[in-house]
Design a protein around this motif. Sequence first.
Motif, mmCIF file in Angstrom:
data_model
loop_
_atom_site.group_PDB
_atom_site.id
_atom_site.type_symbol
_atom_site.label_atom_id
_atom_site.label_comp_id
_atom_site.label_asym_id
_atom_site.label_seq_id
_atom_site.Cartn_x
_atom_site.Cartn_y
_atom_site.Cartn_z
ATOM 1 N N SER A 148 0.824 -1.204 0.000
ATOM 2 C CA SER A 148 0.000 0.000 0.000
ATOM 3 C C SER A 148 0.862 1.260 0.000
ATOM 4 O O SER A 148 0.551 2.246 -0.693
ATOM 5 C CB SER A 148 -0.920 -0.006 1.218
ATOM 6 N N ARG B 18 0.180 2.683 -3.475
ATOM 7 C CA ARG B 18 -0.921 3.615 -3.185
ATOM 8 C C ARG B 18 -2.196 3.196 -3.924
ATOM 9 O O ARG B 18 -2.854 4.003 -4.580
ATOM 10 C CB ARG B 18 -0.530 5.052 -3.554
ATOM 11 N N ASP B 19 -2.533 1.914 -3.808
ATOM 12 C CA ASP B 19 -3.697 1.389 -4.517
ATOM 13 C C ASP B 19 -4.976 1.408 -3.682
ATOM 14 O O ASP B 19 -6.025 0.972 -4.153
ATOM 15 C CB ASP B 19 -3.435 -0.027 -5.039
ATOM 16 N N ASP B 20 -4.887 1.901 -2.444
ATOM 17 C CA ASP B 20 -6.056 2.065 -1.575
ATOM 18 C C ASP B 20 -6.863 0.770 -1.476
ATOM 19 O O ASP B 20 -8.084 0.757 -1.575
ATOM 20 C CB ASP B 20 -6.949 3.205 -2.099
ATOM 21 N N THR B 21 -6.138 -0.350 -1.297
ATOM 22 C CA THR B 21 -6.772 -1.677 -1.223
ATOM 23 C C THR B 21 -6.239 -2.398 0.005
ATOM 24 O O THR B 21 -5.045 -2.681 0.084
ATOM 25 C CB THR B 21 -6.468 -2.496 -2.490
ATOM 26 N N GLN C 37 -6.017 0.233 -11.738
ATOM 27 C CA GLN C 37 -5.941 1.679 -11.569
ATOM 28 C C GLN C 37 -4.928 2.283 -12.540
ATOM 29 O O GLN C 37 -5.145 3.374 -13.068
ATOM 30 C CB GLN C 37 -5.575 2.002 -10.117
ATOM 31 N N ARG D 279 -11.331 2.386 -11.941
ATOM 32 C CA ARG D 279 -11.484 2.454 -10.493
ATOM 33 C C ARG D 279 -11.714 1.046 -9.933
ATOM 34 O O ARG D 279 -12.190 0.155 -10.637
ATOM 35 C CB ARG D 279 -12.650 3.375 -10.119
ATOM 36 N N SER E 109 -13.165 -2.212 -2.804
ATOM 37 C CA SER E 109 -12.984 -3.359 -1.906
ATOM 38 C C SER E 109 -14.302 -3.653 -1.190
ATOM 39 O O SER E 109 -14.968 -2.735 -0.705
ATOM 40 C CB SER E 109 -11.888 -3.077 -0.878
#
Length: 255
Positions: free
Chosen positions: A151, A155-158, A191, A196, A199
């Motif tokens: 992360s 920076r994949d916000d997962t 991404q 988009r 999760s």
Amino acid sequence: MNTPHLSVVVPVFNEQDNVAPLVAEIVAALRGRAADDGGDFEIVYIDDHSRDGTFAALQRLKASVPELRVLRHATQSGQSTAIRNGVKAARGAWIATLDGDGQNDPADIPKLLAQRAQSPADVKLFAGWRVDRQDSGSKRWASKWANAIRSRMLRDDTPDTGCGIKLFERAAFLDLPYFDHMHRYLPALMQRAGWRTVSVPVHHRHRTAGVSKYNNLDRALVGIRDLRGVAWLIRRSRVTAVEEVEPTPGPGLQR
């Protein structure tokens, strides 16, 4: 069979005792539902050249499960290759993936489909998020450590890229760069392509048969190399909108 709306892709290696129960659960979760809710579906198993009775178990099931299709690798090639070959063979416009060990719950597939129904068209991946992991303490710790590093770098916000249950658009997936272990980085790759991702909390279960095919050290060593490669891909990517130009009416053009 009509062209299915959804293809459930399941890679397996030496999972002979998990095949029949998981197929039965997939059928129970999807058969009889409306087409947009997964009812018009197929199940695509990819046997990664198992050495036990996995392939024989799948062959037997085909007689009683018309939705089931079975592919087999000529040589053992790994999970990412199995998933990609399954997606390439799939006929559905959307793909749901499950791990073949039975720890993912097929009953969560309709939940992912419902999330897709209320999401914008540019969301192409719905990733399962195991909020209550049913693994050993060492595996949970290793996963938490790996997710934190990934992360920070991507920076994949997962919160959980390692979860096997996912729902994604087939065409968008096949447009991604392919490499071994790519299945662990699908949110970042989607991404990177301009889509988009979302999760979705899902169930996670104890393994009831068979043994895990991975150990924490192997995953860590491979993951470090892969992270650097995916980070490089992201830095070198460029997404540009494309518009087709219509002819301008002139003396020689009439509409």
